[in-house]
Design a protein around this motif. Structure first.
Motif, PDB file in Angstrom:
ATOM      1  N   ASP A  25     -22.480 -18.248  45.316  1.00  0.00           N
ATOM      2  CA  ASP A  25     -21.665 -19.421  44.979  1.00  0.00           C
ATOM      3  C   ASP A  25     -22.002 -19.872  43.555  1.00  0.00           C
ATOM      4  O   ASP A  25     -22.861 -20.713  43.347  1.00  0.00           O
ATOM      5  CB  ASP A  25     -21.922 -20.542  45.981  1.00  0.00           C
ATOM      6  CG  ASP A  25     -21.102 -21.788  45.701  1.00  0.00           C
ATOM      7  OD1 ASP A  25     -20.236 -21.752  44.806  1.00  0.00           O
ATOM      8  OD2 ASP A  25     -21.338 -22.795  46.378  1.00  0.00           O
TER       9      ASP A  25
ATOM     10  N   ASN B  16     -10.826 -21.449  53.976  1.00  0.00           N
ATOM     11  CA  ASN B  16     -11.961 -20.601  53.615  1.00  0.00           C
ATOM     12  C   ASN B  16     -11.602 -19.120  53.632  1.00  0.00           C
ATOM     13  O   ASN B  16     -12.317 -18.310  53.067  1.00  0.00           O
ATOM     14  CB  ASN B  16     -13.148 -20.868  54.539  1.00  0.00           C
ATOM     15  CG  ASN B  16     -13.844 -22.150  54.163  1.00  0.00           C
ATOM     16  OD1 ASN B  16     -14.492 -22.217  53.126  1.00  0.00           O
ATOM     17  ND2 ASN B  16     -13.678 -23.173  54.971  1.00  0.00           N
TER      18      ASN B  16
ATOM     19  N   ASN C 148     -21.511 -24.925  47.728  1.00  0.00           N
ATOM     20  CA  ASN C 148     -22.346 -24.843  48.926  1.00  0.00           C
ATOM     21  C   ASN C 148     -23.668 -25.585  48.750  1.00  0.00           C
ATOM     22  O   ASN C 148     -24.196 -26.132  49.716  1.00  0.00           O
ATOM     23  CB  ASN C 148     -22.561 -23.390  49.330  1.00  0.00           C
ATOM     24  CG  ASN C 148     -21.304 -22.812  49.933  1.00  0.00           C
ATOM     25  OD1 ASN C 148     -20.902 -23.185  51.021  1.00  0.00           O
ATOM     26  ND2 ASN C 148     -20.649 -21.915  49.201  1.00  0.00           N
TER      27      ASN C 148
ATOM     28  N   ILE D  89     -25.069 -21.998  56.138  1.00  0.00           N
ATOM     29  CA  ILE D  89     -24.605 -22.355  54.797  1.00  0.00           C
ATOM     30  C   ILE D  89     -25.443 -21.674  53.717  1.00  0.00           C
ATOM     31  O   ILE D  89     -24.917 -21.292  52.675  1.00  0.00           O
ATOM     32  CB  ILE D  89     -24.538 -23.892  54.611  1.00  0.00           C
ATOM     33  CG1 ILE D  89     -23.693 -24.233  53.393  1.00  0.00           C
ATOM     34  CG2 ILE D  89     -25.917 -24.498  54.544  1.00  0.00           C
ATOM     35  CD1 ILE D  89     -23.330 -25.709  53.294  1.00  0.00           C
TER      36      ILE D  89
END
Length: 172
Positions: A85, A69, A90, A78
């Motif tokens: 994203d 990551n 995600n 999250i």
């Protein structure tokens, strides 16, 4: 257990271990002994489920997780990563965590992870819910990076922590 050079078999190994703790039901968190799964530890995430509102928080990440990551996600949620994203990884993970929470059963998913170098990684994930008392409150998760060379993690980290980047006083 996973191979010495990666996480191959890690999902299956964690699934077998999880099943052995409570006969296929979600085990108690206290039934999980890290010494029993030592080869998996670098590849593991432990998350805590929060309610009202429902959120998924990373409470511990392994060293290989951090390498892939590009930073340590411990303490982060999250949903912090959803807005930036553009590839949906995600969202796929959040949906799988939600499924594991709702069913108290393992959930599995695969997501595509584009790298800065221009190639796409297909990452397999296994999520294994854990009870604290009578409620599902945590989850063990493992990502299988075995199809990728270690150099990919070091040279082509596929994610940039935009939250930290925005906090940098030298950034506009």
């Amino acid at each position: 257990m996973p191979s010495p050079d990666g996480s191959k078999g890690s999902i299956e190994a964690l699934h077998r271990y999880w099943n052995s703790r409570a006969g296929g039901l979600a085990p108690q968190r206290s039934d999980i002994d890290p010494a029993d799964i030592k080869p998996l530890l670098p590849f593991l995430y432990i998350i805590r489920y929060e309610r009202d509102p429902f959120r998924v928080r990373y409470i511990l990440t392994g060293t290989e997780v951090d390498r892939w990551n590009g930073f340590n996600m411990t303490g982060r949620y999250i949903d912090e990563f959803l807005a930036t994203d553009i590839h949906g990884a995600n969202r796929i993970l959040l949906d799988a965590y939600t499924e594991a929470f709702n069913t108290a059963a393992p959930a599995f998913c695969t997501y595509s992870w584009p790298t800065r170098a221009g190639y796409t990684l297909e990452v397999r994930v296994g999520l294994f819910p854990l009870r604290v008392g009578e409620e599902i409150q945590q989850c063990l998760a493992v990502e299988d990076y075995s199809g990728f060379s270690r150099a990919m993690a070091d040279q082509s980290v596929p994610f940039e922590d935009v939250v930290v980047k925005r906090a940098d006083p030298g950034e506009p």
